[in-house]
Design a protein around this motif. Structure first.
Motif, PDB file in Angstrom:
ATOM      1  N   ALA A  49       0.439  -1.430   0.110  1.00 21.28           N
ATOM      2  CA  ALA A  49       0.119   0.207  -0.168  1.00 21.28           C
ATOM      3  C   ALA A  49       0.719   1.487  -0.236  1.00 21.28           C
ATOM      4  O   ALA A  49       2.123   1.862   0.628  1.00 21.28           O
ATOM      5  N   TYR A  59      -4.043   0.180  -2.531  1.00 22.53           N
ATOM      6  CA  TYR A  59      -4.080  -0.824  -1.840  1.00 22.53           C
ATOM      7  C   TYR A  59      -3.144  -2.134  -3.452  1.00 22.53           C
ATOM      8  O   TYR A  59      -4.235  -2.183  -4.106  1.00 22.53           O
ATOM      9  N   LYS A  64      -6.943  -5.917   0.407  1.00 20.15           N
ATOM     10  CA  LYS A  64      -7.635  -4.354  -0.091  1.00 20.15           C
ATOM     11  C   LYS A  64      -8.877  -5.494   0.683  1.00 20.15           C
ATOM     12  O   LYS A  64      -9.390  -6.375   1.020  1.00 20.15           O
ATOM     13  N   THR A  68      -5.087  -1.654   6.332  1.00 24.92           N
ATOM     14  CA  THR A  68      -5.096   0.277   6.123  1.00 24.92           C
ATOM     15  C   THR A  68      -4.073   1.177   5.873  1.00 24.92           C
ATOM     16  O   THR A  68      -3.733   0.715   7.238  1.00 24.92           O
ATOM     17  N   LEU A  80       0.771   1.027   9.478  1.00 24.52           N
ATOM     18  CA  LEU A  80      -0.140   0.259   8.430  1.00 24.52           C
ATOM     19  C   LEU A  80      -1.137  -1.046   9.035  1.00 24.52           C
ATOM     20  O   LEU A  80      -0.494  -1.132   9.953  1.00 24.52           O
TER      21      LEU A  80
END
Length: 120
Positions: A49, A59, A64, A68, A80
């Motif tokens: 990402a 991402y 996905k 995040t 992350l």
């Protein structure tokens, strides 16, 4: 001189969560983007990402909905959040950043990596 220092790796069971952090420091004029890559044994390093300082995130398809990425521009730090971890997520995770230095050079920097191991 610019340094990227990662933290937050470790061992977790499948389905668990971990949060990685990466802080950039040194001769920084501006950070254009920060991100995470990973490399599993016997495999090539791959994008996980990335996020720009404007907040635009991308991402890998494989993460996905589970991972995040977020950033704190004031702290030159990227995070992350990894949820619903799978054994296939096991790898060394590397922080990456595209930085304009105080000499106005646009350079690509890497951290040393942090190990993430997900047990089944």
């Amino acid at each position: 001189q610019v340094r990227l220092v990662e933290s937050g790796g470790g061992l977790v069971q499948a389905g668990g969560s971990l949060r990685l952090s990466c802080a950039a420091s040194g001769s920084i004029f501006r950070i254009n983007a920060m991100g995470w890559y990973r490399q599993a044994p016997g495999r090539e390093r791959e994008l996980v990402a990335t996020i720009t300082t404007g907040g635009s995130a991308t991402y890998a398809d494989s993460v996905k909905g589970r991972f995040t990425i977020s950033g704190d521009n004031a702290k030159n730090t990227v995070y992350l959040q990894m949820n619903s971890l799978k054994p296939d997520d096991t790898a060394v995770y590397y922080c990456n950043s595209r930085i304009v230095t105080m000499n106005f050079d646009l350079l690509n920097y890497w951290g040393r990596g942090t190990q993430v191991t997900v047990s089944s």
